[in-house]
Design a protein around this motif. Structure first.
Motif, PDB file in Angstrom:
ATOM      1  N   THR A  39       0.814  -1.212   0.000  1.00 26.05           N
ATOM      2  CA  THR A  39       0.000   0.000   0.000  1.00 26.05           C
ATOM      3  C   THR A  39       0.850   1.265   0.000  1.00 26.05           C
ATOM      4  O   THR A  39       2.015   1.251   0.409  1.00 26.05           O
ATOM      5  CB  THR A  39      -0.921   0.053   1.244  1.00 26.05           C
ATOM      6  OG1 THR A  39      -0.099   0.151   2.423  1.00 26.05           O
ATOM      7  CG2 THR A  39      -1.784  -1.181   1.353  1.00 26.05           C
ATOM      8  N   PHE A  40       0.220   2.341  -0.435  1.00 24.10           N
ATOM      9  CA  PHE A  40       0.741   3.693  -0.237  1.00 24.10           C
ATOM     10  C   PHE A  40      -0.410   4.661  -0.498  1.00 24.10           C
ATOM     11  O   PHE A  40      -0.901   4.778  -1.618  1.00 24.10           O
ATOM     12  CB  PHE A  40       1.922   4.024  -1.144  1.00 24.10           C
ATOM     13  CG  PHE A  40       2.413   5.436  -0.957  1.00 24.10           C
ATOM     14  CD1 PHE A  40       3.010   5.815   0.240  1.00 24.10           C
ATOM     15  CD2 PHE A  40       2.235   6.388  -1.949  1.00 24.10           C
ATOM     16  CE1 PHE A  40       3.435   7.126   0.439  1.00 24.10           C
ATOM     17  CE2 PHE A  40       2.654   7.694  -1.761  1.00 24.10           C
ATOM     18  CZ  PHE A  40       3.263   8.067  -0.558  1.00 24.10           C
ATOM     19  N   ASN A  41      -0.842   5.298   0.573  1.00 30.42           N
ATOM     20  CA  ASN A  41      -1.945   6.264   0.498  1.00 30.42           C
ATOM     21  C   ASN A  41      -3.199   5.674  -0.163  1.00 30.42           C
ATOM     22  O   ASN A  41      -3.782   6.260  -1.074  1.00 30.42           O
ATOM     23  CB  ASN A  41      -1.507   7.531  -0.230  1.00 30.42           C
ATOM     24  CG  ASN A  41      -0.587   8.399   0.613  1.00 30.42           C
ATOM     25  OD1 ASN A  41      -0.510   8.239   1.843  1.00 30.42           O
ATOM     26  ND2 ASN A  41       0.111   9.314  -0.021  1.00 30.42           N
ATOM     27  N   ILE A  61      -1.002  -9.470   6.142  1.00 26.48           N
ATOM     28  CA  ILE A  61       0.234  -8.683   6.178  1.00 26.48           C
ATOM     29  C   ILE A  61       0.116  -7.499   5.214  1.00 26.48           C
ATOM     30  O   ILE A  61      -0.213  -7.677   4.041  1.00 26.48           O
ATOM     31  CB  ILE A  61       1.446  -9.548   5.786  1.00 26.48           C
ATOM     32  CG1 ILE A  61       1.653 -10.656   6.816  1.00 26.48           C
ATOM     33  CG2 ILE A  61       2.702  -8.694   5.654  1.00 26.48           C
ATOM     34  CD1 ILE A  61       2.705 -11.665   6.434  1.00 26.48           C
ATOM     35  N   ILE A  62       0.367  -6.311   5.731  1.00 21.49           N
ATOM     36  CA  ILE A  62       0.331  -5.097   4.910  1.00 21.49           C
ATOM     37  C   ILE A  62       1.723  -4.479   4.905  1.00 21.49           C
ATOM     38  O   ILE A  62       2.291  -4.203   5.960  1.00 21.49           O
ATOM     39  CB  ILE A  62      -0.674  -4.059   5.461  1.00 21.49           C
ATOM     40  CG1 ILE A  62      -2.020  -4.712   5.768  1.00 21.49           C
ATOM     41  CG2 ILE A  62      -0.809  -2.906   4.479  1.00 21.49           C
ATOM     42  CD1 ILE A  62      -2.739  -5.277   4.581  1.00 21.49           C
ATOM     43  N   VAL A  63       2.261  -4.271   3.705  1.00 17.50           N
ATOM     44  CA  VAL A  63       3.554  -3.603   3.566  1.00 17.50           C
ATOM     45  C   VAL A  63       3.295  -2.214   2.982  1.00 17.50           C
ATOM     46  O   VAL A  63       2.899  -2.074   1.828  1.00 17.50           O
ATOM     47  CB  VAL A  63       4.518  -4.405   2.676  1.00 17.50           C
ATOM     48  CG1 VAL A  63       5.816  -3.622   2.460  1.00 17.50           C
ATOM     49  CG2 VAL A  63       4.814  -5.757   3.319  1.00 17.50           C
ATOM     50  N   ASP A  64       3.506  -1.210   3.794  1.00 17.72           N
ATOM     51  CA  ASP A  64       3.211   0.175   3.450  1.00 17.72           C
ATOM     52  C   ASP A  64       4.521   0.909   3.164  1.00 17.72           C
ATOM     53  O   ASP A  64       5.612   0.372   3.367  1.00 17.72           O
ATOM     54  CB  ASP A  64       2.454   0.825   4.614  1.00 17.72           C
ATOM     55  CG  ASP A  64       1.921   2.203   4.276  1.00 17.72           C
ATOM     56  OD1 ASP A  64       1.407   2.362   3.154  1.00 17.72           O
ATOM     57  OD2 ASP A  64       2.032   3.113   5.119  1.00 17.72           O
ATOM     58  N   SER A  65       4.398   2.137   2.692  1.00 19.61           N
ATOM     59  CA  SER A  65       5.577   2.993   2.482  1.00 19.61           C
ATOM     60  C   SER A  65       5.331   4.353   3.119  1.00 19.61           C
ATOM     61  O   SER A  65       5.432   5.395   2.472  1.00 19.61           O
ATOM     62  CB  SER A  65       5.879   3.129   0.981  1.00 19.61           C
ATOM     63  OG  SER A  65       6.228   1.887   0.416  1.00 19.61           O
ATOM     64  N   HIS A  66       4.973   4.317   4.408  1.00 18.60           N
ATOM     65  CA  HIS A  66       4.734   5.518   5.206  1.00 18.60           C
ATOM     66  C   HIS A  66       3.624   6.395   4.611  1.00 18.60           C
ATOM     67  O   HIS A  66       3.855   7.573   4.278  1.00 18.60           O
ATOM     68  CB  HIS A  66       6.029   6.318   5.387  1.00 18.60           C
ATOM     69  CG  HIS A  66       7.087   5.564   6.141  1.00 18.60           C
ATOM     70  ND1 HIS A  66       8.056   4.820   5.507  1.00 18.60           N
ATOM     71  CD2 HIS A  66       7.297   5.426   7.473  1.00 18.60           C
ATOM     72  CE1 HIS A  66       8.845   4.263   6.415  1.00 18.60           C
ATOM     73  NE2 HIS A  66       8.410   4.618   7.626  1.00 18.60           N
ATOM     74  N   SER A  67       2.443   5.804   4.489  1.00 21.90           N
ATOM     75  CA  SER A  67       1.277   6.535   3.989  1.00 21.90           C
ATOM     76  C   SER A  67       0.962   7.726   4.879  1.00 21.90           C
ATOM     77  O   SER A  67       1.163   7.683   6.105  1.00 21.90           O
ATOM     78  CB  SER A  67       0.064   5.610   3.927  1.00 21.90           C
ATOM     79  OG  SER A  67       0.223   4.631   2.933  1.00 21.90           O
TER      80      SER A  67
END
Length: 291
Positions: A39-41, A61-67
């Motif tokens: 995810t991202f935003n 499991i969620i891998v985000d990029s600092h949303s």
């Protein structure tokens, strides 16, 4: 005689209790399946995706990029496995997310997708059974501007999504795909997808993806050709709108083919732009370009 009847009654009660407890355990236990997303935003869509898997599987499991749009708060209401991973390489992010999974079977879905009841039932039967396949192609139905798209370049839409973790590997660039080292089947049911909130969202996505795709082309040694920039958008119109009957999807179908032509045109335009910048940079340093 009375004693024999008592023993039979006692055995029946024990067996009934064991059967009841077994059924209760089955009903209350979660499916041994790891669901993962990157995810991202995606705060506008991810809750619907999470609702369809929450409580169904034992690992999400969620891998985000600092949303920064509130997505992280939504995610934390549904799973504790929220990880942060910053990279410009989507394939690397997909693979990192898969590597965090602990179950034998894994399922990847995007934050703008959601599962139907029927496909969850089908997946459950596969996980709980003895499947001969190592991965499954899954059909996706796209919702766009208030209607389901049934023709054109978006239909049919199939991807490998359910697979054995040790058999799957992410490959490719901006449009990375899962490759399976093993036998592949196809699920009967489908899942849903809303690729864009509106046309403005679509144009922003096209701008981002066309730039990334142009960079992928350049890094793989592809060169700009005017012929591609002119003919490929026309080909996509003829293939998607005429041959694949995209016109039957009404105004949304027309918008889809027009935006697809724009995307194809822009990725070649941006490839040309990248080459021009490289030539100008070489000239600035007094280096004669070999191109």
């Amino acid at each position: 005689m009375g004693e024999g009847q008592g023993n039979k009654s006692s055995k029946f009660k024990v067996r009934s209790s064991e059967y009841f407890n077994s059924k209760l355990k089955t009903q209350n236990s979660k499916l041994p399946l790891s669901v993962y997303m990157i995810t991202f935003n995606n705060g506008a869509t991810i809750e619907r995706a999470l609702k369809t898997v929450s409580g169904w599987t034992d690992e999400v499991i969620i891998v985000d990029s600092h949303s920064t749009d509130g997505a992280q708060g939504i995610i934390q209401r549904y799973t504790e496995r929220l990880l942060q991973f910053d990279t410009q390489d989507l394939r690397e992010k997909y693979q990192y997310a898969q590597d965090q999974c602990t179950n034998q079977w894994v399922l990847f879905i995007d934050a703008d997708e959601w599962l139907t009841h029927d496909i969850k039932e089908e997946i459950s039967s596969i996980i709980q059974g003895q499947s001969l396949y190592d991965g499954f192609i899954v059909n996706r139905r796209n919702m766009y501007l208030g209607r389901e798209i049934r023709y054109g370049g978006w239909y049919p839409d199939r991807e490998i999504r359910l697979y054995r973790k040790e058999k799957g590997l992410w490959e490719g660039g901006i449009h990375a795909k899962i490759t399976i080292n093993g036998k592949i089947g196809t699920l009967k049911n489908y899942y849903m997808h809303t690729p864009y909130a509106d046309t403005a969202h679509q144009i922003r996505t096209i701008d981002r993806y066309s730039e990334a795709y142009a960079e992928d082309l350049r890094s793989s040694g592809r060169r700009f050709h005017l012929y591609n920039m002119i003919t490929r958008p026309i080909y996509r119109f003829f293939r998607d709108y005429i041959l694949k009957r995209g016109f039957l999807d009404g105004i949304p179908g027309l918008i889809i083919v027009a935006s697809t032509m724009y995307y194809v045109f822009m990725k070649h335009a941006k490839l040309w732009e990248i080459e021009m910048k490289e030539r100008n940079k070489s000239s600035a340093f007094g280096v004669r370009s070999s191109e």
